[in-house]
Design a protein around this motif. Structure first.
Motif, PDB file in Angstrom:
ATOM      1  N   GLN A  79       0.828  -1.209   0.000  1.00 55.17           N
ATOM      2  CA  GLN A  79       0.000   0.000   0.000  1.00 55.17           C
ATOM      3  C   GLN A  79       0.862   1.259   0.000  1.00 55.17           C
ATOM      4  OE1 GLN A  79      -1.888  -1.504   3.681  1.00 55.17           O
ATOM      5  NE2 GLN A  79      -3.776  -0.661   2.824  1.00 55.17           N
ATOM      6  N   VAL A  80       1.939   1.211   0.772  1.00 53.27           N
ATOM      7  CA  VAL A  80       2.800   2.368   0.985  1.00 53.27           C
ATOM      8  C   VAL A  80       4.191   2.033   0.462  1.00 53.27           C
ATOM      9  CG1 VAL A  80       3.869   3.821   2.761  1.00 53.27           C
ATOM     10  CG2 VAL A  80       1.512   3.015   3.063  1.00 53.27           C
ATOM     11  N   TYR A  81       4.858   3.027  -0.123  1.00 51.29           N
ATOM     12  CA  TYR A  81       6.243   2.839  -0.551  1.00 51.29           C
ATOM     13  C   TYR A  81       7.093   3.937   0.054  1.00 51.29           C
ATOM     14  CZ  TYR A  81      10.060   1.162  -3.451  1.00 51.29           C
ATOM     15  OH  TYR A  81      11.250   0.613  -3.879  1.00 51.29           O
ATOM     16  N   ILE A  82       8.261   3.543   0.591  1.00 47.20           N
ATOM     17  CA  ILE A  82       9.213   4.482   1.177  1.00 47.20           C
ATOM     18  C   ILE A  82      10.525   4.380   0.407  1.00 47.20           C
ATOM     19  CG2 ILE A  82      10.582   5.052   3.222  1.00 47.20           C
ATOM     20  CD1 ILE A  82       8.262   3.996   4.923  1.00 47.20           C
ATOM     21  N   SER A  83      11.044   5.535   0.018  1.00 46.68           N
ATOM     22  CA  SER A  83      12.321   5.586  -0.686  1.00 46.68           C
ATOM     23  C   SER A  83      13.049   6.861  -0.277  1.00 46.68           C
ATOM     24  CB  SER A  83      12.096   5.596  -2.197  1.00 46.68           C
ATOM     25  OG  SER A  83      13.323   5.672  -2.897  1.00 46.68           O
ATOM     26  N   SER A  84      14.333   6.866  -0.451  1.00 53.23           N
ATOM     27  CA  SER A  84      15.082   8.117  -0.357  1.00 53.23           C
ATOM     28  C   SER A  84      15.248   8.627  -1.783  1.00 53.23           C
ATOM     29  CB  SER A  84      16.423   7.885   0.333  1.00 53.23           C
ATOM     30  OG  SER A  84      17.140   6.866  -0.316  1.00 53.23           O
ATOM     31  N   LEU A 114       3.170   7.396  -0.978  1.00 52.38           N
ATOM     32  CA  LEU A 114       4.606   7.426  -1.233  1.00 52.38           C
ATOM     33  C   LEU A 114       5.247   8.421  -0.276  1.00 52.38           C
ATOM     34  CD1 LEU A 114       7.205   6.943  -2.995  1.00 52.38           C
ATOM     35  CD2 LEU A 114       6.387   8.844  -4.423  1.00 52.38           C
ATOM     36  N   TYR A 115       6.338   8.001   0.359  1.00 52.87           N
ATOM     37  CA  TYR A 115       7.111   8.889   1.224  1.00 52.87           C
ATOM     38  C   TYR A 115       8.549   8.903   0.728  1.00 52.87           C
ATOM     39  CZ  TYR A 115       3.016   8.725   4.121  1.00 52.87           C
ATOM     40  OH  TYR A 115       1.718   8.823   4.558  1.00 52.87           O
ATOM     41  N   ILE A 182      -0.102   7.592  -8.118  1.00 52.25           N
ATOM     42  CA  ILE A 182       0.025   7.510  -6.660  1.00 52.25           C
ATOM     43  C   ILE A 182      -0.859   8.596  -6.054  1.00 52.25           C
ATOM     44  CG2 ILE A 182       1.594   7.730  -4.692  1.00 52.25           C
ATOM     45  CD1 ILE A 182       3.782   6.543  -6.426  1.00 52.25           C
ATOM     46  N   PRO A 183      -1.938   8.211  -5.333  1.00 51.70           N
ATOM     47  CA  PRO A 183      -2.864   9.212  -4.797  1.00 51.70           C
ATOM     48  C   PRO A 183      -2.233  10.213  -3.822  1.00 51.70           C
ATOM     49  CG  PRO A 183      -3.883   7.044  -4.778  1.00 51.70           C
ATOM     50  CD  PRO A 183      -2.439   6.848  -5.150  1.00 51.70           C
ATOM     51  N   TYR A 184      -1.322   9.751  -2.959  1.00 55.06           N
ATOM     52  CA  TYR A 184      -0.727  10.636  -1.961  1.00 55.06           C
ATOM     53  C   TYR A 184       0.782  10.480  -1.979  1.00 55.06           C
ATOM     54  CZ  TYR A 184       0.476  12.850   2.461  1.00 55.06           C
ATOM     55  OH  TYR A 184       1.027  13.663   3.414  1.00 55.06           O
TER      56      TYR A 184
END
Length: 196
Positions: A79-84, A114-115, A182-184
């Protein structure tokens, strides 16, 4: 020194939410509190590891991180993806370079949230300098960290645009605007040097 207000304004005009923290610990607490009961995919990000997200998030989320025994395929379905990021321009462009492609794809499509984690060392005044940073600072340091047999890893000074089979620079993305897939999407800015 980066103009954080200008950067945030430009990112928000490009459709990204932004947050700003003085320390990695504050940013990690923020994400830990915001993400609960989610499936989370994490790209190959030293920044997230330095923030301690590898210890915080798995206690109350299903975390798929290939560095910790998960798979890139499961991360791609989260659901969520985290990347630098490898470079961020004050003018709002977000640059990433990848060898496998999982990280760059994960920042474009397929997740509800996405963060993007950014230490101040990743920020450059404009697109050209952010791209230069991604290619000539982040990529050689990552190649060295991964012990690749490439000219940039051996010399550690710049990109040689090599043809080595161990080259890690195989895909480059520039996010000019928040992707429609990606909605957010949120850029988490941290006033510390993190990652490479």
């Amino acid at each position: 020194m980066a103009d954080i207000q200008k950067l945030r304004r430009n990112l928000e005009e490009n459709g990204f939410a932004t947050s700003y923290f003085e320390t990695a610990e504050e940013a990690a607490r923020y994400l830990d509190g915001k993400l609960d009961g989610k499936s989370i995919g994490v790209g190959g990000t030293l920044t997230a590891q330095q923030m301690g997200l590898d210890k915080l998030l798995p206690s109350h989320n299903a975390v798929h991180w290939h560095w910790l025994g998960g798979t890139r395929e499961d991360a791609a379905k989260a659901q969520v993806y985290i990347s630098s990021v490898n470079g961020l321009a004050e003018t709002g462009e977000i640059i990433n370079i990848d060898g496998t492609g999982n990280r760059v794809v994960g920042t474009i499509y397929g997740h509800e949230e996405l963060y993007l984690l950014v230490g101040v060392n990743k920020i450059a005044p404009d697109y050209d300098q952010a791209l230069w940073r991604a290619r000539n600072i982040a990529a050689p340091k990552n190649a060295q960290r991964l012990k690749r047999k490439t000219p940039c890893a051996e010399k550690g000074d710049r990109c040689y645009n090599c043809s080595s089979p161990e080259r890690i620079c195989r895909a480059l993305t520039v996010l000019w605007k928040k992707p429609n897939g990606i909605p957010y999407a949120e850029v988490v800015l941290i006033n510390q040097e993190l990652g490479l």
